[in-house]
Design a protein around this motif. Structure first.
Motif, PDB file in Angstrom:
ATOM      1  N   TYR A   5      17.892  62.712  70.976  1.00  0.00           N
ATOM      2  CA  TYR A   5      16.483  62.904  70.621  1.00  0.00           C
ATOM      3  C   TYR A   5      15.555  62.546  71.779  1.00  0.00           C
ATOM      4  O   TYR A   5      14.492  63.151  71.943  1.00  0.00           O
ATOM      5  N   LEU A  26      12.957  65.225  73.120  1.00  0.00           N
ATOM      6  CA  LEU A  26      11.531  64.899  73.177  1.00  0.00           C
ATOM      7  C   LEU A  26      10.992  65.081  74.593  1.00  0.00           C
ATOM      8  O   LEU A  26       9.891  65.621  74.789  1.00  0.00           O
ATOM      9  N   HIS A  56      10.597  68.726  75.221  1.00  0.00           N
ATOM     10  CA  HIS A  56       9.445  69.285  74.502  1.00  0.00           C
ATOM     11  C   HIS A  56       8.151  69.053  75.281  1.00  0.00           C
ATOM     12  O   HIS A  56       7.354  69.974  75.492  1.00  0.00           O
TER      13      HIS A  56
END
Length: 748
Positions: free
Chosen positions: A724, A728, A731
């Motif tokens: 994650y 992240l 992103h």
């Protein structure tokens, strides 16, 4: 007995449906407001239409004034009844518009025929005009062409209304004896003053009262009071009704019995058809005015009642009403906005209101020949003055504060031209002035939406770090112009100057992009300027790229550019592809050895940090893949395969190992390009914009299914957190790269 009760119930339901109410509402609660509003509107229409008919059929047609009034009233009756039943707005009141009156009076006054055929020929011309007007309106509504007629400029409509108002006021003075031949003191002589002053005073006072208080009862109450006061004054002066009619103080009935029918079949044998042919220009003007009236009236009623109206339906209703009125021996009519608004004020927005108003006119039409002899001539003139002042208020006064000065000047121009020269000349002058004003305003609009270079705004293609550094250093050699709006002879000169400066500047570009995606239209002047610039740029060694061309513009340019030059043009579907192609040329040229050793050293110096970050990201990605491999499933895609999209069943999260894939929006525009290390997210059906991801070349990916991800979250929480963190970071990195061009780009 049961049958009688059923019949009564059926009649009540029919009346309730006509009133527009539900079954829970009492018939009395629906009918009482409709009765009040309908009778009020009918009485007002009756008096105003009598005034219009008296004016139209004056002069040589005065001996037929009653028959002419019957012609007007039947058209009013038919239009009011039919539009009330089939129109879109419940509570509509229809009648002869004041805008029709001057043209109809012109037809009557200029009819060139002998005395015996004068009235029959004039009436026949007005009937034919009504049928032709109705046919045009019916065709507009039937073929749903109303939107094509809504583009009449507001200043033209406002000036037209104001001009008609001025003409009606002057006509009222002429009807009351204060014609153009009377000047100064002659108007104040007692014998002359008595003929025009009462009517003018009544019209001005009525206009002031309606404007000041706006109560719908003022108009019908003033009608009854004014007629009663006039007859009391005649009685006090000892003037009998016969003497008053002989002196022209009261109207004289010229009909025997009822006012309708005004014509019988045998009368058509006396029609002078050659005289009617001579009136075709005036009849065409009447049809044009009728179309304008429908537009202005429907727009005005729509704004006043706060409801969206179905324009094509209103045109059909108006057309059918005018056709039936014409075949029944009547004239054209349209919506009366002020009377229709009163239906809402009285809370009588039902079809019954218009039906009752039509019945009032119908009763007077059949039994009211004697009513005409009670109407004062000055009162008729006063009603015309009132109608004219209302139109002047609407066209001149109320628009003064709302419109900019140039547009208000157009209204004044139309008003003056109509008063001194005529209706057609006024409308023509207004349209010409509006087109000039529009051309000047449009020429001031900047046709260049933005100007940028490849250094400021890059394409959405994925580029390695060295290539991005090359574009950062050499991107100024690609200049792009994004055009907008309608490009025509008035605005193309500024565009030509800007394009010319791009070639004459100190640093001539290698590539020049002109994007036409947001161009709504063009004329030949624009085509000629672009064609000359393309040929000049080609001669200067500049590569020209045209994007977003419509087929029509591409064809026009091909016809105006030398074939050898046109063949060297780069034509792309959008600006992103144009930028990509120009970037490729700049990068290839730089790598081919054009750059100096100093430039190579500078490039290496500026890319060290970026390359280091890129390598760190790749190492982290490869380590993550190795760690997650037990839970990953290989997925390979060939060139042009759809990897993800709204029609593709998503299996989970894809991690791109090799290859390139582009993300497109629903319009087919590329948003960005994915490369090794990027994440391809599952398609989100709830997203505002649907996207499709297509493989640009063979792609190798690793799939993480939702089940595997949930298992990791439960049993390998540290590994899930590491995943994650990477997702992240990716992103925010992608979001930053997408926003960077907009922040760095410059728009003119």
């Amino acid at each position: 007995m049961v049958l009688e009760k059923r019949e009564v119930r059926r009649v009540k339901l029919s009346l309730r449906h006509l009133a527009g109410g539900s079954s829970d509402e009492t018939l009395f609660s629906l009918a009482l407001p409709a009765l009040s509003a309908g009778i009020t509107a009918g009485l007002c229409l009756l008096v105003i239409e009598i005034a219009f008919g008296t004016f139209i059929f004056s002069g040589t047609l005065a001996p037929y004034s009653s028959q002419g009034i019957g012609l007007i009233l039947f058209g009013n009756f038919a239009a009011c009844l039919l539009i009330a039943l089939i129109g879109g707005y419940r509570g509509t009141i229809a009648g002869l518009s004041p805008l029709f009156v001057p043209v109809m009076a012109t037809i009557a006054a200029t009819m060139n025929t002998d005395a015996q055929a004068l009235f029959v020929t004039t009436a026949c011309a007005l009937i034919i005009s009504a049928v032709a007007t109705g046919t045009c309106c019916l065709l507009v509504g039937q073929f749903r062409l109303a939107n094509m007629l809504r583009f009449i400029p507001y200043p033209v409509a406002g000036g037209f209304v104001a001009g008609i108002g001025g003409v009606v006021c002057l006509a009222a003075l002429s009807l009351m004896g204060a014609g153009p031949g009377w000047r100064g003191a002659a108007l104040l002589e007692p014998t002359v003053l008595w003929t025009w002053f009462p009517g003018v005073a009544y019209g001005v006072l009525l206009y002031g009262a309606v404007r000041r208080w706006g109560n719908p009862v003022i108009l019908p109450a003033s009608i009854l009071l004014a007629i009663a006061a006039y007859h009391l004054a005649l009685s006090a002066l000892g003037i009998s009704g016969a003497e008053a009619r002989a002196d022209g103080l009261l109207l004289v009935s010229t009909a025997k019995g009822s006012l309708w029918p005004a014509l019988w079949p045998s009368d058509f044998a006396h029609v002078d058809w050659s005289a009617i042919i001579g009136q075709i220009p005036n009849m065409m003007i009447l049809i044009l005015i009728a179309l304008i009236c429908v537009i202005v009236d429907v727009a005005g009623l729509e704004a006043a009642v706060g409801e969206d109206m179905e324009w094509n339906r209103e045109f059909r209703a108006m057309g059918l009403a005018s056709i039936i009125a014409g075949f029944g021996g009547g004239t054209a009519a349209t919506i009366i906005v002020s009377a229709s608004i009163r239906s809402k004020i009285f809370r009588a927005t039902t079809r019954l209101t218009g039906v009752i108003a039509a019945c009032v006119v119908g009763v007077a039409l059949l039994f009211g020949d004697g009513i005409l002899e009670l109407v004062p001539t000055a009162f008729v003139g006063g009603m015309l003055v009132f109608a004219g002042l209302v139109m002047l208020d609407q066209g001149l006064v109320k628009t003064r504060e709302r419109l900019p000065r140039p547009e208000y000047a157009i209204i004044l121009l139309i008003f003056v031209v109509i008063i001194f020269f005529g209706l057609l000349e006024g409308v023509g002058a207004g349209m010409a002035a509006t087109m000039v004003f529009f051309a000047v305003r449009l020429s001031q609009a900047d046709t260049i939406a933005s100007h940028f270079t490849a250094r400021e705004h890059r394409s959405n293609k994925f580029r390695p770090v060295p290539d991005r550094a090359i574009l950062l250093a050499e991107g100024d050699r690609v200049q792009a112009y994004k055009l907008q709006g309608y490009i025509f002879f008035g605005s193309v000169s500024a565009l030509a100057d800007r394009l010319r400066k791009s070639l004459d500047g100190p640093s001539r570009p290698t590539c020049l992009i002109i994007d036409f995606s947001d161009v709504s239209g063009f004329d030949f002047s624009a085509v000629s300027v672009v064609a000359r610039f393309v040929q000049r740029a080609n001669a200067a060694g500049v590569r020209v790229v045209l994007s977003g061309l419509s087929e029509k513009l591409r064809f026009s340019l091909e016809k105006n550019i030398d074939p050898s030059v046109f063949s060297e043009l780069w034509l792309e579907s959008n600006a992103d592809h144009s930028l990509e192609r120009c970037e490729d040329l700049i990068i290839e040229t730089w790598k081919a050895g054009v750059a100096t050793m100093e430039q190579h050293a500078s490039l290496l110096e500026h890319t060290v940090d970026d390359i280091e970050h890129y390598l760190e990201r790749q190492v982290r990605f490869e380590d993550l893949i190795e760690t997650l491999r037990p839970w990953l499933v290989p997925r390979n895609y060939a060139t042009e395969d759809i990897i993800a999209g709204p029609d593709i069943q998503s299996e989970g999260l894809l991690l791109l190992l090799s290859g390139r894939a582009s993300v497109y929006d629903s319009a087919g525009l590329r948003l960005h390009q994915c490369g090794p290390g990027d994440v391809i997210w599952p398609s989100n059906p709830a997203a505002a914009t649907e996207t499709t991801i297509v493989a640009d070349e063979s792609c190798s990916t690793m799939l993480l299914t939702p089940n595997s991800r949930r298992w990791m979250e439960k049993h390998e929480q540290g590994l899930a957190i590491e995943l994650y963190q990477y997702l992240l970071a990716e992103h925010f990195r992608t979001e930053a790269e997408e926003n960077t061009p907009a922040e760095e780009g410059s728009g003119d």
